[in-house]
Scaffold this motif. Structure first.
Motif, short mmCIF file in Angstrom:
data_model
loop_
_atom_site.label_atom_id
_atom_site.label_comp_id
_atom_site.label_asym_id
_atom_site.label_seq_id
_atom_site.Cartn_x
_atom_site.Cartn_y
_atom_site.Cartn_z
N GLY A 347 0.82 -1.20 0.00
CA GLY A 347 0.00 0.00 0.00
C GLY A 347 0.85 1.26 0.00
N VAL A 348 1.96 1.22 0.72
CA VAL A 348 2.88 2.36 0.73
C VAL A 348 3.45 2.59 -0.67
N THR A 349 3.89 1.51 -1.30
CA THR A 349 4.45 1.61 -2.65
C THR A 349 3.41 2.11 -3.65
N LEU A 350 2.19 1.57 -3.54
CA LEU A 350 1.12 1.99 -4.43
C LEU A 350 0.83 3.48 -4.28
N ALA A 351 0.70 3.95 -3.03
CA ALA A 351 0.39 5.36 -2.78
C ALA A 351 1.49 6.27 -3.32
N GLU A 352 2.73 5.87 -3.13
CA GLU A 352 3.83 6.70 -3.64
C GLU A 352 3.79 6.79 -5.16
N SER A 353 3.46 5.70 -5.83
CA SER A 353 3.40 5.73 -7.30
C SER A 353 2.25 6.61 -7.78
N ILE A 354 1.13 6.60 -7.06
CA ILE A 354 0.00 7.44 -7.45
C ILE A 354 0.34 8.91 -7.25
N ALA A 355 0.95 9.25 -6.12
CA ALA A 355 1.34 10.64 -5.86
C ALA A 355 2.31 11.13 -6.94
N GLU A 356 3.25 10.28 -7.33
CA GLU A 356 4.20 10.66 -8.38
C GLU A 356 3.46 10.88 -9.70
N HIS A 357 2.52 9.99 -10.02
CA HIS A 357 1.76 10.12 -11.26
C HIS A 357 0.96 11.42 -11.28
N LEU A 358 0.43 11.84 -10.12
CA LEU A 358 -0.36 13.06 -10.03
C LEU A 358 0.51 14.31 -9.88
N GLY A 359 1.81 14.13 -9.70
CA GLY A 359 2.71 15.26 -9.52
C GLY A 359 2.56 15.93 -8.17
N LEU A 360 2.18 15.17 -7.15
CA LEU A 360 1.99 15.72 -5.81
C LEU A 360 3.22 15.41 -4.94
N PRO A 361 3.85 16.43 -4.36
CA PRO A 361 5.00 16.19 -3.48
C PRO A 361 4.59 15.31 -2.30
N ALA A 362 5.27 14.19 -2.14
CA ALA A 362 4.88 13.21 -1.12
C ALA A 362 6.07 12.80 -0.28
N VAL A 363 5.79 12.35 0.93
CA VAL A 363 6.83 11.92 1.85
C VAL A 363 6.32 10.73 2.67
N ARG A 364 7.21 9.79 2.91
CA ARG A 364 6.87 8.72 3.85
C ARG A 364 6.90 9.28 5.27
N THR A 365 5.95 8.87 6.07
CA THR A 365 5.87 9.40 7.42
C THR A 365 5.29 8.37 8.37
N ARG A 366 5.23 8.73 9.64
CA ARG A 366 4.59 7.89 10.66
C ARG A 366 3.46 8.67 11.31
N THR A 367 2.49 7.95 11.83
CA THR A 367 1.42 8.63 12.55
C THR A 367 1.67 8.55 14.05
N ARG A 368 1.69 9.72 14.67
CA ARG A 368 1.82 9.79 16.13
C ARG A 368 0.48 9.59 16.80
N ALA A 369 -0.57 10.10 16.16
CA ALA A 369 -1.92 9.96 16.70
C ALA A 369 -2.48 8.59 16.35
N GLY A 370 -3.46 8.15 17.12
CA GLY A 370 -4.18 6.94 16.79
C GLY A 370 -5.28 7.25 15.78
N HIS A 371 -5.52 6.33 14.86
CA HIS A 371 -6.60 6.47 13.88
C HIS A 371 -7.32 5.13 13.78
N ASP A 372 -8.51 5.15 13.20
CA ASP A 372 -9.22 3.88 13.01
C ASP A 372 -8.41 2.92 12.15
N SER A 373 -7.59 3.45 11.26
CA SER A 373 -6.74 2.58 10.44
C SER A 373 -5.76 1.79 11.30
N THR A 374 -5.47 2.30 12.50
CA THR A 374 -4.59 1.57 13.41
C THR A 374 -5.20 0.21 13.74
N ASN A 375 -6.52 0.16 13.89
CA ASN A 375 -7.22 -1.11 14.11
C ASN A 375 -7.38 -1.89 12.81
N VAL A 376 -7.84 -1.21 11.76
CA VAL A 376 -8.23 -1.92 10.54
C VAL A 376 -7.03 -2.54 9.83
#
Length: 435
Positions: A347-376
């Protein structure tokens, strides 16, 4: 708009998305530009009814599960599983209007755009159906614990246990949901879904300061959250000598000081540790009474498990010292923890390729806050994305994300959904994230 008059891709514009966001932000709106929309309150209920109508107008079937998670389902290929997008619509008291809510509306518009594209023939028929979810009680400010809806959905807790949880006034989750007067629960099994994606404001200042438009989340920080009760003895502040006091407030203050000192001790520029006390209740909270009780919520968070564990061990040891010094008893009434974990690498690789295709400056990062994705992410292949948050301000009425970043995130989220759910004309066959 009625379900029989569904919008076209031409009508599902960025301006329409921003207009819907402004409409949504009116529910529980505060004078300073934020929202006060705790889970199960009238403001949250009004927003849920509004969102229900929006989803139906955009062609979705709306259902609710036992814990009040709100799903919008677009069945495009009968019998196939759904790609699920989502976040939460509830807020902290006097919180920001972007936190959670932006991601839910992004999910709704992304699904509606894909469905409209399929109906018009602009997109090939997808392999999966698409859906959006508004998770119940992500914030955990009225009902504890946080991330309640996604916890039940993923099997980490039971609906029966969570429905019995009460707020400070003794109102149960079940009573709050019954009072919302929404359709009764439907079985929405985990097996109905193939993958999950969530987009959220960063709730940190790194992307804003460094000029990134998209954050691709590769890992979570670990966290330890504690609900503590300090038991003392009620007495007169004027006549009770210090050596005779069992002051619960003094014990609580010592806990707050200790956890901050631990944070200062273990944090480094390369590896920060954050520690907090977010809630304190004193009993009887009278100006001439030594407190007989205090309840507080504290947490420790860090991106390095060894540091988090060492700080946690020191905090637990400090509690015993505080009991002796303050002549009180400290009861650990509940805890909630998660370890540092990775999101689905594909999913990380996929998202990076999409951001590059759209020309959007992107960075790998970590989440400090909890999100529902933390469970899912523990039960479904998951993509987690961020857009910038001005100065990292969050859980505050001043929380802000630029319109340009919001619509860039919507484009990113829509393309991510397409990659997960369908093959786009003129491109290679994209399967999306694999389990």
């Amino acid at each position: 708009m009625s379900p029989s008059r569904r919008p076209t891709t031409f009508e599902l514009t960025d301006d329409r998305f921003l207009a819907d966001f402004r409409s949504m932000s009116a529910h529980g709106a505060t004078a300073a530009g934020g929202v006060h929309r705790e889970a199960g309150t009238p403001a949250d209920t009004a927003n849920r009814h509004w969102f229900h109508g929006l989803l139906e107008g955009y062609g979705a079937t709306v259902v609710y599960d036992d814990i009040g998670n709100q799903f919008g389902l677009w069945e495009l290929v009968p019998g196939q599983p759904y790609v699920l997008l989502g976040s939460h619509l509830d807020s902290q008291p006097y919180g920001g209007r972007f936190d959670g809510a932006y991601g839910v509306l992004c999910g709704a518009h992304a699904c509606a755009r894909l469905a409209a594209g399929v109906r018009s023939g602009e997109l090939n028929a997808p392999r999966h159906n698409v859906a959006v979810v508004n998770w119940f009680n992500e914030e955990g400010s009225r009902f504890k614990p946080s991330m309640m809806g996604s916890s039940v959905f993923t099997g980490k807790s039971t609906a029966a246990d969570m429905l019995a949880v009460t707020d400070a006034d003794g109102v149960t989750v079940r009573e709050a949901l019954d009072g919302a007067e929404l359709p009764g629960p439907t079985d929405v099994p985990l097996s109905q879904f193939s993958s999950y994606a969530e987009i959220h404001i960063e709730q940190g200042k790194d992307m804003d300061e460094k000029g990134y438009t998209i954050g691709v989340v590769e890992k979570t920080w670990g966290a330890r959250k504690y609900q503590l009760t300090v038991h003392g003895f009620q007495s007169h502040t004027g006549s009770t000598l210090l050596e005779d006091r069992q002051d619960a407030l003094y014990g609580a203050a010592s806990i707050i000081t200790s956890i901050r000192e631990i944070g200062d001790k273990y944090t480094t520029p390369e590896n920060p540790l954050v520690t907090s006390c977010g809630q304190l209740t004193v009993v009887p909270n009278s100006p001439v009474v030594v407190a007989r009780g205090a309840e507080l919520l504290v947490d420790l968070r860090c991106g390095q498990e060894s540091t988090l564990q060492a700080a946690d061990d020191e905090f637990r040891a400090a509690l015993h010292d505080i009991e002796d010094r303050a002549n009180v008893r400290i009861e650990l009434r509940g805890s909630h923890a998660w370890e540092e974990q990775s999101y689905t690498p594909e999913g990380v690789t996929l998202a990076e390729s999409i951001a590059e295709h759209l020309g959007l400056p992107a960075v790998r990062t970590r989440t400090r806050a909890g999100h529902d994705s933390t469970n899912v992410k523990d039960v479904l292949p998951t993509v987690m994305l961020f857009v910038p948050s001005y100065q990292g301000i969050s859980h505050n009425e001043l929380e802000f994300t630029e319109d340009s970043d919001m619509v860039a995130g919507l484009s990113m989220f829509t393309e991510t959904l397409k990659a997960l759910a369908t093959t786009r004309p003129g491109t290679d066959d994209v399967e999306g994230v694999s389990a």
